[in-house]
Design an enzyme around this catalytic site. Structure first.
Site, PDB file in Angstrom:
ATOM      1  N   ASN A 204       0.815  -1.205   0.000  1.00 34.90           N
ATOM      2  CA  ASN A 204       0.000   0.000   0.000  1.00 34.90           C
ATOM      3  C   ASN A 204       0.857   1.267   0.000  1.00 34.90           C
ATOM      4  OD1 ASN A 204      -1.885   2.010   0.383  1.00 34.90           O
ATOM      5  ND2 ASN A 204      -3.071   0.887   1.879  1.00 34.90           N
ATOM      6  N   ASP A 205       1.425   1.598   1.158  1.00 36.02           N
ATOM      7  CA  ASP A 205       2.168   2.853   1.250  1.00 36.02           C
ATOM      8  C   ASP A 205       3.338   2.934   0.272  1.00 36.02           C
ATOM      9  OD1 ASP A 205       0.433   3.628   3.191  1.00 36.02           O
ATOM     10  OD2 ASP A 205       1.706   2.996   4.860  1.00 36.02           O
TER      11      ASP A 205
END
Lengths: 113, 458
Positions: free
Chosen positions: B384-385
């Site tokens: 994600n990040d």
């Protein structure tokens, strides 16, 4: 500070320097094996534990030494075994075809992997 | 004569250790090099056992046997998915050994210790004991025994700084008055507390930094043991371990865009600020396994971006299976590994290597980032990040400045995701709302198995 301690400081600084030079060149690919390898190597503190456990300087030293020998041995044995197990898994691609595909598209790799 | 033999074994061991680490710069030589290092270790142990100082072998033998019995399964049985916990626990065990030797030395010599010795022992037990509890906390968080979330409370920093200050004052007092045993043991107790408080605020995704840092501390404790008992091979091995952990901490913190000071003072668990952008009004496009399979089957270049989600789902074998199918259909598959993907340095590489992915398909961030534009599909699995474009273009984002994988540059992006919950940093990911992005919801392992079946059918 006495001369012996100073020589020890030399050893420490130089070893740290060598370590820095070598380890910056370890590719991220092998960072986990690197951790387990350095962990196994620093379990050399086992030699200090052996002296504490075996020099017959009273039961406190012996018992503390025994516990330390146990702990350090866990890391020596477990550390080298697991590092070897991990390194065994890193295999090159057996198919040579992908080599060419890589040479065409990938940027130069300067021996990084 | 015996003394010379001992020293020679230590010297040989030191050289072999350095060569062993040097061999780790290339995967082909690594295994052989580490085997030499193990021989070096064995030599050093033999060299120590023949010393005059050692007069009884009973407790040594018990320790060696017990340690081996515990050590072998820790080497052979622990699954690769549990590697972060395994590494954390070995930092604890190593630091414990160093601390115990330090306590034994103090118990024997106490008041008669010179300034240099008591300083060395002080460092040894300080670094040692805070690593023992710190690593145990890290182990607990990774194993899920204690909450993996960041635990914060009011005045946390003040408490930590006070604790650290008091411990430091005790250490200085001890150097002046080495005979005060009460202060010595109280200092150990405080250092144990510091270890707990230090790791308490660390959340899961920050684990790579904390594990590297503890690695470094464990090494420094070993080196200090070397100073305390006047043993050069210990100083060298400890320095190597310390340097390694230090470098990894810096690499990890750079990859998360955290400052160097944050690493040194361990203040990296700061709670993420409230998300800058919210997702109101934006919609995501979900995709069926059939459609995703068609995209993958006809792609010329697929870049897989694995993240912690892949590790949690233990989906690395399914990833390899899917990749082989795509290759059979004529596509090329590469893996883009972000330095902090997962819970420790190199986590993704080990998992994929275990699943028989050849290591020349695993690319570091710098190597692969230029290739995303060429990629037909970027397949994001539980990451994600590390693919959030906000890191590049949203100055108000907490992760602004963090180097990311350019998955958004690919022709199309398929994201395998459990649900729409934001990532660790609690930030919405613009990538998921991109026009080129489609989401395949569900457990990574199940989704991948479905993709494998569908690609076969194409």
């Amino acid at each position: 500070m006495n001369p012996t301690s100073f020589i020890q400081l030399y050893v420490f600084v130089l070893a740290a320097f060598v370590g820095y030079q070598i380890i910056t060149r370890v590719p991220p690919l092998l960072h986990t094996p690197l951790m387990s390898a350095t962990n196994a190597i620093s379990a050399i503190s086992l030699v200090g534990s052996l002296v504490a456990a075996g020099s017959n300087r009273g039961s406190v030293s012996t018992i503390l030494g025994f516990a330390a020998v146990t702990a350090a041995t866990i890391n020596v044995v477990g550390g080298f075994v697991i590092t070897d197990r991990m390194l065994k898994m890193f295999k090159r691609d057996p198919a040579p075809a992908s080599k060419e595909a890589k040479a065409s598209g990938a940027p130069p790799e300067s021996g990084k992997r | 004569m015996r003394e010379t033999f001992t020293q020679v074994t230590y010297l040989v061991a030191s050289v072999l250790f350095i060569l062993g680490l040097r061999s780790l710069t290339k995967p082909d030589t690594a295994r052989r090099g580490m085997q030499y290092a193990a021989v070096g270790m064995l030599l050093a142990i033999i060299g120590t056992l023949v010393q005059h100082e050692i007069v009884r072998y009973d407790w040594i033998a018990y320790g060696l046997i017990l340690g081996t019995i515990i050590g072998i399964p820790m080497g052979t049985e622990v699954p690769m998915t549990a590697m972060p916990q395994r590494i954390a626990i070995s930092h604890m065990v190593g630091a414990l050994a160093a601390t115990l030797v330090g306590v034994a030395e103090y118990w024997l010599h106490g008041a008669s210790l010179g300034t240099a010795k008591i300083s060395a022992i002080g460092f040894e037990v300080l670094f040692g004991s805070l690593t023992v509890t710190g690593s145990f906390m890290a182990f607990g968080k990774l194993q899920g025994i204690i909450t993996g979330r960041s635990v914060t409370y009011k005045g946390q920093n003040a408490v930590n700084i006070t604790l650290f200050g008091v411990t430091l004052i005790m250490f200085i007092y001890l150097i002046v008055n080495p005979g005060n045993a009460l202060v010595f043991y109280a200092m150990i107790a405080l250092a144990l507390l510091i270890g707990i408080f230090m790791v308490l605020p660390i959340g899961g995704a920050d684990m790579p930094v904390v594990i590297s840092l503890l690695n470094s501390y464990a090494g420094l404790a070993s080196a200090a043991t070397g100073f305390a008992i006047g043993n050069n091979v210990l100083i060298i091995a400890g320095a190597l371990d310390g340097a390694s952990g230090f470098i990894l901490s810096i690499v990890m913190s750079k990859a998360m865009n955290r400052s160097f000071n944050n690493v040194i003072f361990g203040a990296f668990g700061a709670a993420p600020t409230v998300s800058a952008k919210t997702a109101t009004g934006l919609t995501v496009r979900s995709i069926s396994a059939e459609d995703a399979a068609i995209q993958l089957a006809y792609a010329k270049l697929v870049i897989v971006v694995p993240g912690y989600g892949m590790a949690v789902a233990q989906a690395q074998h399914q990833v390899r299976e899917l990749a082989e199918l795509i290759e059979k259909k004529g596509g090329e598959v590469k893996y883009a590994i972000h330095p902090v993907a997962g819970r420790m340095p190199g986590h993704m590489n080990v998992l994929l290597a275990e699943a028989n992915v050849p290591y020349d398909r695993l690319y570091d961030m710098e190597e692969i980032n230029g290739e995303f534009e060429r990629a037909d599909v970027a397949l994001v699995i539980g990451a994600n990040d590390v693919v959030n474009p906000a890191a590049r273009n949203d100055k108000s984002s907490p992760i602004y400045g963090m180097p990311i994988l350019n998955a958004d540059k690919a022709q199309s992006i398929i994201v395998l995701k459990r649900s729409m919950n934001p990532g660790f940093a609690g930030i919405e990911n613009e990538l998921f709302y991109d026009d080129k992005t489609t989401l395949l919801f569900g457990d990574a392992k199940t989704s991948l198995s479905r993709l494998v079946t569908e690609v076969k059918a194409v």
